[in-house]
Write a protein that holds these residues in place. Sequence first.
Motif, PDB file in Angstrom:
ATOM      1  N   UNK A  66      10.458 -12.685   0.073  1.00  0.00           N
ATOM      2  CA  UNK A  66      10.913 -14.067  -0.139  1.00  0.00           C
ATOM      3  C   UNK A  66      12.378 -14.099  -0.566  1.00  0.00           C
ATOM      4  N   UNK A  67      12.746 -13.172  -1.456  1.00  0.00           N
ATOM      5  CA  UNK A  67      14.129 -13.122  -1.926  1.00  0.00           C
ATOM      6  C   UNK A  67      15.081 -12.820  -0.782  1.00  0.00           C
ATOM      7  N   UNK A  68      14.766 -11.830   0.042  1.00  0.00           N
ATOM      8  CA  UNK A  68      15.647 -11.452   1.147  1.00  0.00           C
ATOM      9  C   UNK A  68      15.693 -12.522   2.234  1.00  0.00           C
ATOM     10  N   UNK A  69      14.575 -13.208   2.428  1.00  0.00           N
ATOM     11  CA  UNK A  69      14.569 -14.330   3.382  1.00  0.00           C
ATOM     12  C   UNK A  69      15.491 -15.440   2.905  1.00  0.00           C
ATOM     13  N   UNK A  70      15.402 -15.761   1.607  1.00  0.00           N
ATOM     14  CA  UNK A  70      16.257 -16.810   1.040  1.00  0.00           C
ATOM     15  C   UNK A  70      17.733 -16.449   1.152  1.00  0.00           C
ATOM     16  N   UNK A  71      18.049 -15.141   1.057  1.00  0.00           N
ATOM     17  CA  UNK A  71      19.443 -14.707   1.133  1.00  0.00           C
ATOM     18  C   UNK A  71      19.924 -14.556   2.575  1.00  0.00           C
ATOM     19  N   UNK A  72      19.008 -14.585   3.545  1.00  0.00           N
ATOM     20  CA  UNK A  72      19.400 -14.502   4.945  1.00  0.00           C
ATOM     21  C   UNK A  72      19.391 -13.114   5.536  1.00  0.00           C
ATOM     22  N   UNK A  73      18.826 -12.124   4.829  1.00  0.00           N
ATOM     23  CA  UNK A  73      18.791 -10.759   5.347  1.00  0.00           C
ATOM     24  C   UNK A  73      17.642 -10.535   6.333  1.00  0.00           C
ATOM     25  N   UNK A  74      16.534 -11.192   6.128  1.00  0.00           N
ATOM     26  CA  UNK A  74      15.381 -11.009   7.012  1.00  0.00           C
ATOM     27  C   UNK A  74      14.842 -12.377   7.404  1.00  0.00           C
ATOM     28  N   UNK A  75      13.970 -12.375   8.429  1.00  0.00           N
ATOM     29  CA  UNK A  75      13.390 -13.632   8.888  1.00  0.00           C
ATOM     30  C   UNK A  75      11.974 -13.387   9.388  1.00  0.00           C
ATOM     31  N   UNK A  76      11.124 -14.362   9.124  1.00  0.00           N
ATOM     32  CA  UNK A  76       9.764 -14.275   9.615  1.00  0.00           C
ATOM     33  C   UNK A  76       9.624 -14.967  10.955  1.00  0.00           C
TER      34      UNK A  76
ATOM     35  N   UNK B 128       0.832  -1.207   0.000  1.00  0.00           N
ATOM     36  CA  UNK B 128       0.000   0.000   0.000  1.00  0.00           C
ATOM     37  C   UNK B 128       0.866   1.257   0.000  1.00  0.00           C
ATOM     38  N   UNK B 129       1.951   1.227   0.778  1.00  0.00           N
ATOM     39  CA  UNK B 129       2.830   2.390   0.858  1.00  0.00           C
ATOM     40  C   UNK B 129       3.507   2.675  -0.482  1.00  0.00           C
ATOM     41  N   UNK B 130       3.941   1.596  -1.172  1.00  0.00           N
ATOM     42  CA  UNK B 130       4.662   1.772  -2.437  1.00  0.00           C
ATOM     43  C   UNK B 130       3.734   1.807  -3.640  1.00  0.00           C
ATOM     44  N   UNK B 131       2.429   1.549  -3.419  1.00  0.00           N
ATOM     45  CA  UNK B 131       1.446   1.497  -4.502  1.00  0.00           C
ATOM     46  C   UNK B 131       1.823   0.459  -5.549  1.00  0.00           C
ATOM     47  N   UNK B 132       2.112  -0.742  -5.041  1.00  0.00           N
ATOM     48  CA  UNK B 132       2.389  -1.892  -5.902  1.00  0.00           C
ATOM     49  C   UNK B 132       1.483  -3.036  -5.457  1.00  0.00           C
ATOM     50  N   UNK B 133       1.484  -4.101  -6.229  1.00  0.00           N
ATOM     51  CA  UNK B 133       0.693  -5.257  -5.834  1.00  0.00           C
ATOM     52  C   UNK B 133       1.335  -5.938  -4.626  1.00  0.00           C
ATOM     53  N   UNK B 134       0.515  -6.663  -3.894  1.00  0.00           N
ATOM     54  CA  UNK B 134       1.059  -7.368  -2.730  1.00  0.00           C
ATOM     55  C   UNK B 134       2.056  -8.438  -3.154  1.00  0.00           C
ATOM     56  N   UNK B 135       1.859  -8.981  -4.385  1.00  0.00           N
ATOM     57  CA  UNK B 135       2.798  -9.987  -4.890  1.00  0.00           C
ATOM     58  C   UNK B 135       4.210  -9.436  -5.020  1.00  0.00           C
ATOM     59  N   UNK B 136       4.345  -8.144  -5.377  1.00  0.00           N
ATOM     60  CA  UNK B 136       5.672  -7.528  -5.468  1.00  0.00           C
ATOM     61  C   UNK B 136       6.346  -7.558  -4.103  1.00  0.00           C
ATOM     62  N   UNK B 137       5.608  -7.176  -3.071  1.00  0.00           N
ATOM     63  CA  UNK B 137       6.174  -7.183  -1.721  1.00  0.00           C
ATOM     64  C   UNK B 137       6.522  -8.602  -1.274  1.00  0.00           C
ATOM     65  N   UNK B 138       5.627  -9.554  -1.577  1.00  0.00           N
ATOM     66  CA  UNK B 138       5.889 -10.958  -1.234  1.00  0.00           C
ATOM     67  C   UNK B 138       7.178 -11.435  -1.885  1.00  0.00           C
ATOM     68  N   UNK B 139       7.326 -11.183  -3.191  1.00  0.00           N
ATOM     69  CA  UNK B 139       8.515 -11.640  -3.914  1.00  0.00           C
ATOM     70  C   UNK B 139       9.777 -11.029  -3.310  1.00  0.00           C
ATOM     71  N   UNK B 140       9.732  -9.742  -2.974  1.00  0.00           N
ATOM     72  CA  UNK B 140      10.902  -9.088  -2.397  1.00  0.00           C
ATOM     73  C   UNK B 140      11.268  -9.697  -1.046  1.00  0.00           C
TER      74      UNK B 140
END
Length: 468
Positions: free
Chosen positions: A65-75, A51-63
Amino acid sequence: MPATPRAVPVTLDRTSARPLPLQVADALRRAIADGVLVTGDRLPSTRALAAELQVSRGVAHHAYDQLTAEGWIEGRTGSGTFVAAAIPAVPRTAPAPATTPIEDDGRADLVLRPGIPWTPPRPSAAWRRAWRIAGAEPAPHDYPDPAGPLALRRSVCALLARARGMTVDPGRVVVTTGAVHGLTLALAALRTLGADSKPVLAMEDPGYRVAATAATAVGWGVHDFPVDRGGVVVDALRSAPDSTRAVYVTPSHQYPTGGTLDGGRRAALVAYARDTDTVVIEDDYDSEYRYDVAPLPALAHLDADRVVYLGTIAKTLGAGVRLGWMVLPAQLVEPVLRHRSAVGDFPSTPLCTATTSLLDDGEWDRLVRAARRRYRNRDAVVRDSLSEFGELRGSGAGMHTTLVLAPGRADAVARAAATRGVTVPTIAESARSHPDPGGLVIGYGRLSDVELRTALDVVADELRRHRD
């Protein structure tokens, strides 16, 4: 009470060729590397970020997911998404700025290139151990055996026995730097045995262009013969010139169209070789990856005296390792070794020592099992994303799938995708003299799961835009 999500410094350039999910991931990665976001900081939910970036939620999900896979963030279940406790140690300048447009040199950010495998992001214990063993050996003071160390050739025989059901004598194995090197060695040996001033290699068309280039570089002519959905059209070989001395094929997963040569055609191909006194050169480049049924036996099973078998670790341990092998008919072993000695072409002793350790330690088997799981899932993702647009060939095997399209449409989609940061090869790039059958070659080994989905979204979007 959960921590309040931090504001995230993300600016998107909607004119850039870099896909939006990767722009978001770049910005967050850079903020963490620069200390703007620190360990424990809570990130906005994907819904809030979208909502903040005015993009689809899928864009945020993909981003994410990518950072989680690389080890930068964690859920954290029930709490949200946070900057990871141990972030990757990479140079701060590594991520490209989100506002940098694609350079005008044909380079794209996401490349659906076939033939480049997945490899683990960190070296395994077996990998480190292999190089310690190689480093502990005395420096090799003399030129090695041109066939390669006997220990490695025995390890290759054991690998072929368990992976391909082949019973091979190590005396018929020659270590190479890869399949193309093996091809040139076989062609050099065959040329010394024949009377033709310019012998001819029959090749699949479309087919592996590097192999054709290698053949001409060592003084051979090339005769193209067609392929269809089942692989090589064996009957077409009957029109090959009389100077044809060898046939190069990729029967397990034809490159690039993906066909698998069935038992009847395999028998017909070997019969052709017997009838015409030619040699079949079998490039078995990715037979270890099957997701539906077990691979068919190698052509060498049908006639070991008529088939040169080429293998490589480029699709398992990595393309940069530069090691492979060839299994030769008995009558070609001495000519190949004589040629290698004459031109000073000897295998690297330390590399052979390390590879022997990797094979004997089970690292090849472990990597294949891990990669097979990933490729099976990616193969299904490609089918789910692209099956509505045309016939898919090569599914269920290897590291690429081919989408059959009209040639003009394939070219238009590839050009449009490139302007959006996705490079997808066309069959036309592998065709030589026969009409281009038309299609896109979707390689899925090199990219991450998130990158693949992003690239496929772009390709699917352009397929919808460019209808026949």
